[in-house]
Design a protein around this motif. Structure first.
Motif, mmCIF file in Angstrom:
data_model
loop_
_atom_site.group_PDB
_atom_site.id
_atom_site.type_symbol
_atom_site.label_atom_id
_atom_site.label_comp_id
_atom_site.label_asym_id
_atom_site.label_seq_id
_atom_site.Cartn_x
_atom_site.Cartn_y
_atom_site.Cartn_z
ATOM 1 N N ILE A 181 0.819 -1.230 0.130
ATOM 2 C CA ILE A 181 0.068 -0.099 -0.104
ATOM 3 C C ILE A 181 0.858 1.147 -0.013
ATOM 4 O O ILE A 181 1.793 1.186 0.841
ATOM 5 C CB ILE A 181 -0.973 0.133 1.103
ATOM 6 C CG1 ILE A 181 -1.519 -1.357 1.369
ATOM 7 C CG2 ILE A 181 -1.993 1.185 1.038
ATOM 8 C CD1 ILE A 181 -2.333 -1.826 0.250
ATOM 9 N N VAL A 226 -7.496 4.778 -0.116
ATOM 10 C CA VAL A 226 -7.574 4.178 1.223
ATOM 11 C C VAL A 226 -8.616 4.974 2.004
ATOM 12 O O VAL A 226 -8.503 6.337 2.120
ATOM 13 C CB VAL A 226 -6.321 4.441 1.896
ATOM 14 C CG1 VAL A 226 -6.276 3.653 3.317
ATOM 15 C CG2 VAL A 226 -5.063 3.642 1.033
ATOM 16 N N THR A 254 -6.193 -4.602 7.278
ATOM 17 C CA THR A 254 -6.067 -3.986 5.784
ATOM 18 C C THR A 254 -6.837 -4.867 4.948
ATOM 19 O O THR A 254 -6.511 -5.988 4.765
ATOM 20 C CB THR A 254 -4.765 -3.671 5.294
ATOM 21 O OG1 THR A 254 -3.872 -2.875 6.470
ATOM 22 C CG2 THR A 254 -4.453 -3.030 4.145
ATOM 23 N N VAL A 294 -8.768 -0.457 0.924
ATOM 24 C CA VAL A 294 -8.043 -0.094 -0.176
ATOM 25 C C VAL A 294 -8.676 -0.523 -1.504
ATOM 26 O O VAL A 294 -8.877 -1.754 -1.483
ATOM 27 C CB VAL A 294 -6.548 -0.694 -0.219
ATOM 28 C CG1 VAL A 294 -5.721 0.076 -1.482
ATOM 29 C CG2 VAL A 294 -5.929 -0.269 1.260
ATOM 30 N N VAL A 343 -8.030 -5.182 1.079
ATOM 31 C CA VAL A 343 -7.739 -4.565 -0.164
ATOM 32 C C VAL A 343 -8.861 -5.334 -1.214
ATOM 33 O O VAL A 343 -8.826 -6.578 -1.151
ATOM 34 C CB VAL A 343 -6.326 -5.048 -0.616
ATOM 35 C CG1 VAL A 343 -6.040 -4.396 -2.077
ATOM 36 C CG2 VAL A 343 -5.382 -4.117 0.252
ATOM 37 N N ASP A 397 -2.489 4.859 -3.473
ATOM 38 C CA ASP A 397 -3.557 3.948 -3.320
ATOM 39 C C ASP A 397 -4.856 4.884 -2.890
ATOM 40 O O ASP A 397 -4.537 5.939 -2.283
ATOM 41 C CB ASP A 397 -3.272 2.903 -2.591
ATOM 42 C CG ASP A 397 -2.572 1.650 -3.021
ATOM 43 O OD1 ASP A 397 -3.287 1.044 -4.076
ATOM 44 O OD2 ASP A 397 -1.529 1.239 -2.495
ATOM 45 N N GLU A 435 -3.810 4.284 8.873
ATOM 46 C CA GLU A 435 -2.611 3.182 8.334
ATOM 47 C C GLU A 435 -2.572 2.224 9.542
ATOM 48 O O GLU A 435 -1.994 1.204 9.488
ATOM 49 C CB GLU A 435 -1.485 4.137 8.140
ATOM 50 C CG GLU A 435 -0.262 3.221 7.513
ATOM 51 C CD GLU A 435 1.020 4.222 7.221
ATOM 52 O OE1 GLU A 435 1.899 3.551 7.048
ATOM 53 O OE2 GLU A 435 0.595 5.276 6.930
ATOM 54 N N ARG A 465 -8.678 -0.545 7.602
ATOM 55 C CA ARG A 465 -8.622 0.487 6.325
ATOM 56 C C ARG A 465 -8.879 -0.399 5.340
ATOM 57 O O ARG A 465 -8.661 -1.458 5.191
ATOM 58 C CB ARG A 465 -7.328 1.093 6.433
ATOM 59 C CG ARG A 465 -6.022 0.264 5.752
ATOM 60 C CD ARG A 465 -4.850 0.929 6.098
ATOM 61 N NE ARG A 465 -3.745 0.010 5.773
ATOM 62 C CZ ARG A 465 -2.336 0.270 5.331
ATOM 63 N NH1 ARG A 465 -2.325 1.522 4.937
ATOM 64 N NH2 ARG A 465 -1.403 -0.461 5.069
#
Length: 179
Positions: free
Chosen positions: A8, A14, A23, A56, A25, A12, A18, A54
């Motif tokens: 990442i 997002v 995470t 993405v 995706v 990206d 962070e 998070r």
């Protein structure tokens, strides 16, 4: 077990911090009916995990079967350059059933984006390299269809319904904590 090969970065798109322990995706295609079905589920999963996640989104346009997917991805990147990626992202999925260049221009206008600037960006392929970079990162990571999800760097090979995604995330968290 397939893993995410492309880290990442600031390029990206997002949602979330962070420092979040999760995470999540997605490699997606704006013209893919499965991605459109998954879209509200992903939103619901994000609400469920809140600040612990998070999210993405990366482009994986399957242009051989979805002729507007590449243009839609480039349009999302154009909007992103103006700080409106997520607005365009959500609008493209909301209008998937009639996705076309005229529809994309209407969405852009509704978001306050210049149609002339968008046309120019599409004609010059200004954002093609970003879309291609996402796509190639997906290929390197074992993506071969959409939607494909990665949870903390490991491909989720289960379903993309709410229960399957939540269970997959919880299992990944447990595995990461015991490692």
């Amino acid at each position: 077990m397939a893993t995410l090969k492309t880290p990442i970065t600031t390029s990206d798109h997002v949602r979330g911090q962070e420092s979040a322990p999760i995470t999540f995706v997605e490699y997606g295609d704006y013209e893919c009916p499965h991605c459109a079905l998954a879209h509200p589920t992903v939103d619901r999963v994000q609400l469920h995990f809140g600040r612990r996640m998070r999210f993405v989104f990366r482009h994986f346009p399957l242009t051989e079967i979805h002729p507007h997917a590449g243009i839609a991805a480039e349009s999302a990147e154009f909007a992103g350059a103006m700080g409106l990626f997520w607005d365009m992202h959500d609008a493209l999925f909301a209008n998937q059933s009639n996705l076309s260049l005229p529809t994309i221009f209407v969405i852009a206008e509704q978001l306050g984006l210049s149609e002339i600037a968008l046309r120019d960006a599409l004609e010059t392929r200004q954002y093609r390299n970003k879309v291609r970079s996402d796509f190639m990162g997906g290929i390197r990571s074992g993506v071969n269809g959409t939607p494909t999800f990665f949870i903390n760097g490991v491909r989720h090979d289960g379903g993309y319904d709410y229960a399957s995604l939540v269970a997959g995330i919880q299992m990944r968290l447990a595995a990461d904590m015991s490692a």
